[in-house]
Motif scaffolding. Structure first.
Motif, mmCIF file in Angstrom:
data_model
loop_
_atom_site.group_PDB
_atom_site.id
_atom_site.type_symbol
_atom_site.label_atom_id
_atom_site.label_comp_id
_atom_site.label_asym_id
_atom_site.label_seq_id
_atom_site.Cartn_x
_atom_site.Cartn_y
_atom_site.Cartn_z
ATOM 1 N N GLU A 248 0.837 -1.201 0.000
ATOM 2 C CA GLU A 248 0.000 0.000 0.000
ATOM 3 C C GLU A 248 0.875 1.254 0.000
ATOM 4 O O GLU A 248 0.553 2.257 -0.661
ATOM 5 N N TRP A 249 1.972 1.205 0.749
ATOM 6 C CA TRP A 249 2.884 2.343 0.792
ATOM 7 C C TRP A 249 3.514 2.561 -0.582
ATOM 8 O O TRP A 249 3.579 3.700 -1.076
ATOM 9 N N LEU A 250 3.975 1.494 -1.225
ATOM 10 C CA LEU A 250 4.581 1.615 -2.551
ATOM 11 C C LEU A 250 3.591 2.176 -3.563
ATOM 12 O O LEU A 250 3.971 2.941 -4.459
ATOM 13 N N ALA A 251 2.321 1.801 -3.419
ATOM 14 C CA ALA A 251 1.297 2.277 -4.355
ATOM 15 C C ALA A 251 1.128 3.791 -4.279
ATOM 16 O O ALA A 251 0.666 4.423 -5.239
ATOM 17 N N LYS A 252 1.515 4.384 -3.135
ATOM 18 C CA LYS A 252 1.426 5.836 -2.990
ATOM 19 C C LYS A 252 2.623 6.559 -3.605
ATOM 20 O O LYS A 252 2.619 7.785 -3.722
ATOM 21 N N HIS A 253 3.648 5.778 -3.980
ATOM 22 C CA HIS A 253 4.881 6.397 -4.478
ATOM 23 C C HIS A 253 5.328 5.736 -5.787
ATOM 24 O O HIS A 253 6.448 5.229 -5.892
ATOM 25 N N PRO A 254 4.468 5.760 -6.810
ATOM 26 C CA PRO A 254 4.825 5.175 -8.106
ATOM 27 C C PRO A 254 5.740 6.108 -8.894
ATOM 28 O O PRO A 254 6.019 7.245 -8.470
ATOM 29 N N THR A 255 6.173 5.647 -10.049
ATOM 30 C CA THR A 255 7.108 6.437 -10.857
ATOM 31 C C THR A 255 6.525 7.793 -11.273
ATOM 32 O O THR A 255 7.262 8.773 -11.339
ATOM 33 N N ASP A 256 5.218 7.843 -11.529
ATOM 34 C CA ASP A 256 4.664 9.117 -11.978
ATOM 35 C C ASP A 256 4.571 10.152 -10.859
ATOM 36 O O ASP A 256 4.301 11.327 -11.114
ATOM 37 N N VAL A 257 4.808 9.710 -9.620
ATOM 38 C CA VAL A 257 4.892 10.639 -8.489
ATOM 39 C C VAL A 257 6.345 10.968 -8.169
ATOM 40 O O VAL A 257 6.684 12.122 -7.869
ATOM 41 N N VAL A 258 7.210 9.968 -8.258
ATOM 42 C CA VAL A 258 8.630 10.162 -7.908
ATOM 43 C C VAL A 258 9.397 10.864 -9.026
ATOM 44 O O VAL A 258 10.237 11.743 -8.769
ATOM 45 N N ASP A 259 9.132 10.504 -10.277
ATOM 46 C CA ASP A 259 9.874 11.083 -11.401
ATOM 47 C C ASP A 259 9.900 12.610 -11.397
ATOM 48 O O ASP A 259 10.965 13.215 -11.587
ATOM 49 N N PRO A 260 8.759 13.288 -11.176
ATOM 50 C CA PRO A 260 8.784 14.754 -11.215
ATOM 51 C C PRO A 260 9.676 15.380 -10.142
ATOM 52 O O PRO A 260 10.247 16.458 -10.365
ATOM 53 N N VAL A 261 9.794 14.713 -8.999
ATOM 54 C CA VAL A 261 10.680 15.221 -7.947
ATOM 55 C C VAL A 261 12.125 15.230 -8.443
ATOM 56 O O VAL A 261 12.870 16.195 -8.251
ATOM 57 N N ILE A 262 12.509 14.148 -9.096
ATOM 58 C CA ILE A 262 13.879 14.044 -9.607
ATOM 59 C C ILE A 262 14.082 14.995 -10.779
ATOM 60 O O ILE A 262 15.127 15.662 -10.886
ATOM 61 N N TYR B 136 15.731 4.561 -9.850
ATOM 62 C CA TYR B 136 15.626 5.893 -10.429
ATOM 63 C C TYR B 136 16.958 6.395 -10.961
ATOM 64 O O TYR B 136 16.988 7.232 -11.876
ATOM 65 N N VAL B 137 18.057 5.892 -10.437
ATOM 66 C CA VAL B 137 19.344 6.179 -11.069
ATOM 67 C C VAL B 137 19.328 5.641 -12.491
ATOM 68 O O VAL B 137 19.744 6.321 -13.438
ATOM 69 N N CYS B 138 18.828 4.429 -12.674
ATOM 70 C CA CYS B 138 18.764 3.851 -14.017
ATOM 71 C C CYS B 138 17.774 4.603 -14.896
ATOM 72 O O CYS B 138 18.047 4.853 -16.080
ATOM 73 N N ARG B 139 16.644 4.982 -14.358
ATOM 74 C CA ARG B 139 15.642 5.709 -15.147
ATOM 75 C C ARG B 139 16.176 7.057 -15.643
ATOM 76 O O ARG B 139 15.807 7.511 -16.737
ATOM 77 N N PHE B 140 17.036 7.682 -14.827
ATOM 78 C CA PHE B 140 17.528 9.012 -15.174
ATOM 79 C C PHE B 140 18.965 9.028 -15.684
ATOM 80 O O PHE B 140 19.516 10.107 -15.902
ATOM 81 N N LEU B 141 19.548 7.868 -15.888
ATOM 82 C CA LEU B 141 20.902 7.803 -16.439
ATOM 83 C C LEU B 141 20.809 7.986 -17.956
ATOM 84 O O LEU B 141 20.992 7.067 -18.752
ATOM 85 N N LYS B 142 20.485 9.220 -18.321
ATOM 86 C CA LYS B 142 20.204 9.586 -19.711
ATOM 87 C C LYS B 142 20.895 10.904 -20.027
ATOM 88 O O LYS B 142 21.212 11.698 -19.134
ATOM 89 N N ASP B 143 21.089 11.166 -21.315
ATOM 90 C CA ASP B 143 21.686 12.426 -21.746
ATOM 91 C C ASP B 143 20.883 13.600 -21.207
ATOM 92 O O ASP B 143 19.652 13.646 -21.336
ATOM 93 N N GLY B 144 21.583 14.544 -20.579
ATOM 94 C CA GLY B 144 20.934 15.723 -20.037
ATOM 95 C C GLY B 144 20.351 15.534 -18.660
ATOM 96 O O GLY B 144 19.868 16.499 -18.054
ATOM 97 N N LYS B 145 20.374 14.319 -18.146
ATOM 98 C CA LYS B 145 19.836 14.032 -16.816
ATOM 99 C C LYS B 145 21.011 13.694 -15.887
ATOM 100 O O LYS B 145 21.801 14.550 -15.538
#
Length: 256
Positions: free
Chosen positions: A101-115, A142-151
């Motif tokens: 339930e806790w993880l469901a409150k913090h999915p990628t579409d909530v965490v990504d904008p913070v990063i 999230y390191v892997c998700r954002f290990l991109k050019d310009g990120k």
């Protein structure tokens, strides 16, 4: 999956002792911990972005941030959970806590904008050219998700959790991983239920195909979470934790 979803082992561990030297600022509705290098050893144009485990901004990660800052990197750590980080007490009997339930409150579409907003802050306000990403457990994904050019330019993660095959196979920068050995040796359990031996081997195969510099270092005598929540009264765990951090610094020294 290249690593399994978070489980109870992602919360088990110890709160470390120490005094944070940085400061927490609220920027755009998000608390961000900043730790600053001394001018004498400041690495101009470079910063480290810490993406935390499920505990969020707490003393364990703050002490790591302060150490990285002492090594010359402006170090920042956004609160990925908006004050909803966990503690080792979260799984106490009778607490009624439900991890899913806790993880469901913090999915990628909530965490990504913070990063995204923190990266933008570093690039535009602090004029940072190169960012090294450090991800513990939850943050490794999230390191892997954002290990991109310009990120994020260069990535490091310790015992990462729930990285998908696609996320790992689409990284665009060098990646270093610290992992626990999975075995029973001399009556001592050395295990990571999240990054299992089979998933670690699969991750190596994926990284080899990606063709970018990568490193995967194994640490014995430790379990999942050792690099951020380990029992530092145990000299083997203390050694592994310090070596894992030295691994990250050596990686950034080479590629950042």
């Amino acid at each position: 999956m290249a690593s399994n979803p978070p489980a109870e082992c992602c919360v088990r561990g110890f709160i470390h002792e120490g005094t944070a030297k940085g400061e927490t600022k609220k920027i755009g509705g998000t608390n961000i911990y900043f730790s600053y290098p001394k001018e004498s050893n400041k690495k101009a144009g470079k910063a480290v972005l810490i993406l935390s485990d499920v505990m969020g901004i707490r003393i364990n990660s703050q002490l790591i941030a302060d150490y990285l800052a002492a090594c010359g990197y402006l170090t920042v750590m956004p609160d990925l959970f908006h004050g909803d980080g966990l503690t080792p007490d979260s799984f106490k009997p009778g607490s009624g806590f439900n991890l899913q339930e806790w993880l469901a409150k913090h999915p990628t579409d909530v965490v990504d904008p913070v990063i995204e907003s923190t990266v933008k802050l570093l690039r535009e306000e602090y004029k940072i050219d190169k960012i090294g990403g450090v991800g513990y457990c939850f943050g490794g994904k999230y390191v892997c998700r954002f290990l991109k050019d310009g990120k994020i330019n260069v990535g490091y993660t310790a015992h990462p959790s729930f990285i998908s095959r696609e996320e790992l196979s689409t990284i665009q920068g060098p990646l270093s991983i610290s992992a626990a050995v999975n075995q029973l040796l001399f009556g001592r359990v050395e295990v990571d239920e999240i990054l299992t031996t089979a998933l670690r081997h699969e991750s190596e195969e994926i990284l080899a195909k990606v063709g970018l510099p990568y490193q995967l270092t194994l640490y014995g005598g430790v379990s999942h979470g050792f690099a951020v929540r380990g029992d530092l009264s145990n000299p083997d765990i203390m050694f592994a934790k310090e070596q894992a951090l030295a691994q990250a610094l050596a990686w950034f020294g080479q590629y950042l």
